[in-house]
Design a protein around this motif. Structure first.
Motif, PDB file in Angstrom:
ATOM      1  N   GLY A  55       0.780  -1.223   0.000  1.00 44.11           N
ATOM      2  CA  GLY A  55       0.000   0.000   0.000  1.00 44.11           C
ATOM      3  C   GLY A  55       0.813   1.276   0.000  1.00 44.11           C
ATOM      4  O   GLY A  55       0.342   2.330  -0.429  1.00 44.11           O
ATOM      5  N   ASP A  56       2.056   1.196   0.476  1.00 41.62           N
ATOM      6  CA  ASP A  56       2.851   2.415   0.631  1.00 41.62           C
ATOM      7  C   ASP A  56       3.162   3.088  -0.706  1.00 41.62           C
ATOM      8  O   ASP A  56       3.034   4.310  -0.840  1.00 41.62           O
ATOM      9  N   ALA A  57       3.576   2.308  -1.694  1.00 39.58           N
ATOM     10  CA  ALA A  57       3.916   2.898  -2.992  1.00 39.58           C
ATOM     11  C   ALA A  57       2.669   3.440  -3.681  1.00 39.58           C
ATOM     12  O   ALA A  57       2.736   4.432  -4.417  1.00 39.58           O
ATOM     13  N   LEU A  58       1.512   2.797  -3.437  1.00 42.60           N
ATOM     14  CA  LEU A  58       0.266   3.306  -4.015  1.00 42.60           C
ATOM     15  C   LEU A  58      -0.076   4.670  -3.427  1.00 42.60           C
ATOM     16  O   LEU A  58      -0.526   5.567  -4.134  1.00 42.60           O
ATOM     17  N   ALA A  59       0.134   4.835  -2.120  1.00 42.89           N
ATOM     18  CA  ALA A  59      -0.138   6.129  -1.491  1.00 42.89           C
ATOM     19  C   ALA A  59       0.734   7.220  -2.101  1.00 42.89           C
ATOM     20  O   ALA A  59       0.282   8.343  -2.354  1.00 42.89           O
ATOM     21  N   GLU A  60       1.973   6.885  -2.372  1.00 47.57           N
ATOM     22  CA  GLU A  60       2.883   7.846  -2.996  1.00 47.57           C
ATOM     23  C   GLU A  60       2.426   8.173  -4.417  1.00 47.57           C
ATOM     24  O   GLU A  60       2.427   9.335  -4.833  1.00 47.57           O
ATOM     25  N   ALA A  61       2.010   7.140  -5.174  1.00 49.09           N
ATOM     26  CA  ALA A  61       1.534   7.355  -6.541  1.00 49.09           C
ATOM     27  C   ALA A  61       0.246   8.178  -6.546  1.00 49.09           C
ATOM     28  O   ALA A  61       0.008   8.979  -7.455  1.00 49.09           O
ATOM     29  N   ALA A  62      -0.607   7.981  -5.511  1.00 54.94           N
ATOM     30  CA  ALA A  62      -1.857   8.739  -5.434  1.00 54.94           C
ATOM     31  C   ALA A  62      -1.583  10.229  -5.256  1.00 54.94           C
ATOM     32  O   ALA A  62      -2.339  11.074  -5.761  1.00 54.94           O
ATOM     33  N   ARG A  63      -0.518  10.567  -4.545  1.00 56.84           N
ATOM     34  CA  ARG A  63      -0.162  11.979  -4.398  1.00 56.84           C
ATOM     35  C   ARG A  63       0.384  12.550  -5.709  1.00 56.84           C
ATOM     36  O   ARG A  63       0.197  13.723  -6.006  1.00 56.84           O
ATOM     37  N   ARG A  64       1.036  11.691  -6.487  1.00 58.95           N
ATOM     38  CA  ARG A  64       1.597  12.137  -7.765  1.00 58.95           C
ATOM     39  C   ARG A  64       0.499  12.306  -8.816  1.00 58.95           C
ATOM     40  O   ARG A  64       0.541  13.228  -9.638  1.00 58.95           O
ATOM     41  N   TRP A  65      -0.490  11.393  -8.800  1.00 57.47           N
ATOM     42  CA  TRP A  65      -1.582  11.443  -9.780  1.00 57.47           C
ATOM     43  C   TRP A  65      -2.917  11.501  -9.024  1.00 57.47           C
ATOM     44  O   TRP A  65      -3.637  10.498  -8.911  1.00 57.47           O
ATOM     45  N   PRO A  66      -3.283  12.650  -8.498  1.00 55.25           N
ATOM     46  CA  PRO A  66      -4.463  12.750  -7.625  1.00 55.25           C
ATOM     47  C   PRO A  66      -5.794  12.472  -8.326  1.00 55.25           C
ATOM     48  O   PRO A  66      -6.790  12.193  -7.651  1.00 55.25           O
ATOM     49  N   ARG A 110      -8.498   8.528  -0.604  1.00 50.21           N
ATOM     50  CA  ARG A 110      -9.858   8.537  -1.134  1.00 50.21           C
ATOM     51  C   ARG A 110     -10.009   7.346  -2.089  1.00 50.21           C
ATOM     52  O   ARG A 110      -9.826   7.467  -3.298  1.00 50.21           O
ATOM     53  N   TRP A 111     -10.334   6.197  -1.514  1.00 50.55           N
ATOM     54  CA  TRP A 111     -10.431   4.961  -2.297  1.00 50.55           C
ATOM     55  C   TRP A 111     -11.649   5.012  -3.213  1.00 50.55           C
ATOM     56  O   TRP A 111     -12.737   5.439  -2.818  1.00 50.55           O
ATOM     57  N   THR A 112     -11.444   4.519  -4.440  1.00 56.16           N
ATOM     58  CA  THR A 112     -12.534   4.487  -5.418  1.00 56.16           C
ATOM     59  C   THR A 112     -13.382   3.237  -5.257  1.00 56.16           C
ATOM     60  O   THR A 112     -14.618   3.301  -5.237  1.00 56.16           O
TER      61      THR A 112
END
Length: 352
Positions: free
Chosen positions: A151-162, A181-183
């Motif tokens: 989950g950690d890398a996904l959180a980082e990617a979510a900040r990069r591509w909001p 903000r999970w879809t």
């Protein structure tokens, strides 16, 4: 893990074994003491060469000094095509948050959706250069973590591509990131990427892992924490495989299932049925979450790595297993409950 303490213990009991100084080298490198790490690694190689009776199998896990001290950061991240203009892989390194700070290889898959956008499955740590390469391929529409503990890398990617949709497998733990903000969360009954990707959950397994089938390229994307390239050229994966009982020198199979799967597969029957349905697909390649890509000819080896799950279904439980099933059920599910509390504690503290 205190590898230095373990190394001292092994040195005291087995002074001719190279594993003790190798563990001390790992601890020193993890602590940033490259001078001590180099000395311990030299000792390990000297023992491996001078004491073959003790080290003929262990020498396989020893890296060369050049490999051991080569930089392993997100700056070495690379994006490469697998199927032209349809499928890519991103190879990077994952730095464990605790214990030995030895980054291990991690692989993300990028699929072009029919809308023209991109879906990133199993996001990995990215350098700015790699992120720019991805953005040149198209707009990132979906970020998917296929496993409970990724989950950690996904959180980082979510900040990069909001603006990208966030998809996971566990709505209770939210993969340790309830603030995102999970879809949606994946389940077989509702396919979230119809016409592009088919997702299939590995049932009966604590990690809630889901694999993805891309019919257009006949590619299977996943197996992040249920299979690994044991005969890897990467020294950290060889060490990882050795620690989990998968790396056995020249007898090592190319791909194997981690030994902890015997414990975290709380329902081996359901797990085996899920695997059978997945292996029935028309597959030309598999992108693993750790260790690279398998070709069509490697499928028998991957299936063989799960023989323990298939054999359980084919042979069934014997009399002894039936007698001890209640105790076994209590032990395994008790451990699952403890793990579940650990992963949901953060979510519960944050509120609904």
């Amino acid at each position: 893990i205190n590898a230095e303490y373990m190394g001292e213990e092994i040195n005291a009991a087995y002074p001719l074994c190279c594993l003790g100084p190798y563990l001390k080298a790992l601890q020193a490198k993890s602590s940033g003491d490259d001078v001590a790490a180099r000395l311990h690694l030299q000792t390990a190689h000297r023992l491996a060469a001078s004491q073959p009776a003790w080290n003929q199998h262990l020498k396989w896990i020893l890296p060369t000094p050049q490999q051991f001290f080569q930089p392993r950061t997100r700056e070495q991240c690379s994006v490469s095509p697998v199927v032209k203009d349809k499928l890519w892989k991103v190879e990077s390194y994952y730095d464990p948050p605790r214990g030995l700070k030895i980054p291990i290889p991690a692989v993300a898959s990028i699929v072009r959706l029919r809308c023209g956008g991109l879906a990133i499955i199993n996001p990995v740590p990215l350098s700015d250069r790699a992120a720019s390469q991805i953005e040149r391929l198209g707009t990132v529409r979906a970020l998917v973590t296929p496993c409970l503990v990724h989950g950690d890398a996904l959180a980082e990617a979510a900040r990069r591509w909001p603006n990208a949709g966030l998809y996971g497998t566990c709505k209770y733990s939210k993969h340790g990131h309830p603030e995102l903000r999970w879809t949606a969360f994946l389940k077989d009954s509702i396919q979230l990427f119809p016409g592009d990707l088919e997702h299939r959950r590995l049932r009966g397994h604590y990690f809630d892992e889901t694999v993805f089938y891309h019919a257009e390229t006949r590619s299977l994307l996943g197996f992040t924490d249920t299979a690994v390239m044991a005969r890897s050229q990467d020294w950290s994966l060889r060490l990882y495989s050795f620690a989990l009982g998968m790396f056995r020198g020249s007898h090592t199979l190319k791909v194997q299932s981690q030994s902890y799967n015997h414990l975290v597969a709380y329902n081996p029957d359901a797990f085996g049925i899920s695997l059978e349905k997945i292996f029935a697909l028309h597959i030309d390649r598999i992108l693993l979450g750790h260790g690279g890509m398998l070709e069509k000819d490697d499928l028998p080896a991957l299936r063989q790595s799960f023989d323990w799950a298939f054999r359980r279904r084919l042979v069934g439980d014997g009399i002894i297993q039936r007698l001890f099933r209640p105790a076994d059920w209590c032990l395994v599910n008790g451990l699952h409950w403890l793990w579940w509390r650990k992963f949901t504690q953060k979510t519960n503290a944050a509120g609904p």
